[in-house]
Scaffold this motif. Structure first.
Motif, PDB file in Angstrom:
ATOM      1  N   LYS A 111       0.842  -1.202   0.000  1.00 14.38           N
ATOM      2  CA  LYS A 111       0.000   0.000   0.000  1.00 14.38           C
ATOM      3  C   LYS A 111       0.870   1.242   0.000  1.00 14.38           C
ATOM      4  N   ARG A 169       2.002   4.820   1.278  1.00 17.49           N
ATOM      5  CA  ARG A 169       1.906   5.438   2.603  1.00 17.49           C
ATOM      6  C   ARG A 169       0.903   6.581   2.513  1.00 17.49           C
ATOM      7  N   HIS A 170       0.232   6.819   3.633  1.00 20.17           N
ATOM      8  CA  HIS A 170      -0.799   7.850   3.667  1.00 20.17           C
ATOM      9  C   HIS A 170      -0.279   9.172   3.081  1.00 20.17           C
ATOM     10  N   GLU A 171       0.968   9.530   3.491  1.00 19.18           N
ATOM     11  CA  GLU A 171       1.509  10.831   3.063  1.00 19.18           C
ATOM     12  C   GLU A 171       1.902  10.853   1.581  1.00 19.18           C
ATOM     13  N   ASP A 172       1.936   9.666   0.956  1.00 20.40           N
ATOM     14  CA  ASP A 172       2.281   9.625  -0.468  1.00 20.40           C
ATOM     15  C   ASP A 172       1.054   9.751  -1.371  1.00 20.40           C
ATOM     16  N   SER A 190      -0.803   8.330  -6.276  1.00 22.19           N
ATOM     17  CA  SER A 190       0.426   8.904  -5.718  1.00 22.19           C
ATOM     18  C   SER A 190       0.841  10.186  -6.437  1.00 22.19           C
TER      19      SER A 190
END
Ligand code: SAM
Length: 334
Positions: free
Chosen positions: A43, A45-48, A272
């Motif tokens: 998955k 990353r949230h920040e990506d 992304s």
């Protein structure tokens, strides 16, 4: 400093790119065996993942470059938190003429009011079988009833068109081609048969072979003859037909047997934050990095132009018959 944002994005092959598909999340609650490996994929990353604010800014710039139609996809778009606040903001972007949504339908029923109040009426629901057990076999989840109820409720609430996307795979659901097609006789659904594309699946659970549009058309003769329907401005690459007197339609999307690259007007924004000028090619241009580094709207518009300049004349499979790209549909945005 880049050039002035032009009125339109036109690529080297004179195709005007007016359609942006945005993957708002790489996460999906299903594991359709032709789309994501059963064990899942790493998955992001949230920040990506692009924030809604970032997506809105990019969408606004795209509209300034002549994008008229946006489709939200994923992953499963209805899984992403906050989507029901985001949808009306996106749908009200000045200049944007059409916003639609592609979903697996599992979370549709309880969220239709929210979708409707954002102004969206056009939804595509992916459904590859009309049988509960087979649905579980294909998707890994026993959610057929939820999807079907979502479709029926959407119809009752006036959503139109409701397109049902059926990816046809030999030996898996090609025995249901006639049943799906018959649905269009007395339901106002647009049944769309999509040729399976061999996209970065590694070792699939079962051998995956597409069923050609010509083969499906041949089978459909058993029901009756199909009359062509003129495509509307926002219709995309489906060839559209109707059986005489039918409430709904039949469509064919044939990326393999009759690829539509010459008229492809699409760009894709990945979850992304990269722009992909072709689904079946690994070429992409990063937008998120420059955006987070403070790029101006004009600089971001230039990245759109660069992506348009890189759009290949036709996809890999059409030109070489092989070399599937590495990405998964869930991250690229199918
Ligand atoms: N989760 C949403 C859904 O199920 O519609 C949106 C994302 S899904 C990746 C978008 C569409 O891509 C679905 O209709 C799915 O069936 C289709 N798809 C996925 N992998 C495919 C493949 N290898 N060939 C053809 N279509 C594919």
């Amino acid at each position: 400093m880049g050039s002035e944002p032009g009125p339109f994005l036109i690529d080297h092959y004179n195709r005007r790119l007016s359609y942006l598909r945005i993957s708002i999340t790489d996460r999906c609650n299903l594991r359709c065996l032709y789309c994501i490996p059963r064990k899942g994929v790493p998955k992001l990353r949230h920040e990506d993942i692009l924030t809604y604010e970032e997506i809105l800014r990019i969408a606004r710039i795209a509209v300034g470059l002549g994008v008229e139609k946006i489709r939200l996809t994923g992953g499963e778009p209805l899984l992403r938190k906050g989507i029901y606040s985001f949808l009306p903001q996106l749908a009200s972007l000045p200049g944007l003429k059409d916003v639609s949504l592609t979903t697996n339908g599992v979370y549709l029923k309880g969220n239709l009011e929210n979708i409707k109040s954002s102004g969206i009426r056009r939804i595509n629901v992916s459904l590859d079988t009309l049988h509960r057990e087979k649905y579980e076999r294909i998707t890994g989840q026993d959610r057929f009833e939820a999807v079907w109820e979502g479709i029926e409720t959407a119809r009752a609430m006036g959503f139109h068109p409701i397109k049902i996307n059926v990816v046809t795979v030999k030996g898996l659901n090609d025995d249901e081609i006639l049943d799906f097609a018959r649905l269009s006789l007395d339901h106002p659904y647009y049944i769309r048969f999509i040729e399976y594309m061999p996209l970065g699946m590694g070792n699939p659970v079962i051998p995956l072979t597409h069923v050609s549009t010509d083969h499906i058309k041949e089978q459909l003769k058993e029901i009756g003859s199909l009359t062509p329907v003129t495509s509307g401005r926002f219709d995309g690459p489906a060839e559209r037909f109707r059986f005489k007197g039918a409430a709904g339609e039949i469509g064919f999307i044939s990326p393999l047997s009759h690829h539509f690259c010459a008229t492809c007007n699409r760009l894709r924004l990945t979850a992304s934050g990269s722009l992909r000028p072709c689904l079946l090619s690994d070429i992409e241009e990063d937008l998120k990095g420059p955006l987070r580094d403070g790029a101006s709207d004009m600089e971001l518009a230039d990245i759109f132009k660069k992506a348009a300049d890189m759009k290949p004349p036709s996809h890999y499979l059409a030109s070489t018959g092989s070399i599937p790209p590495s990405g998964h549909m869930s991250a690229i945005g199918g």
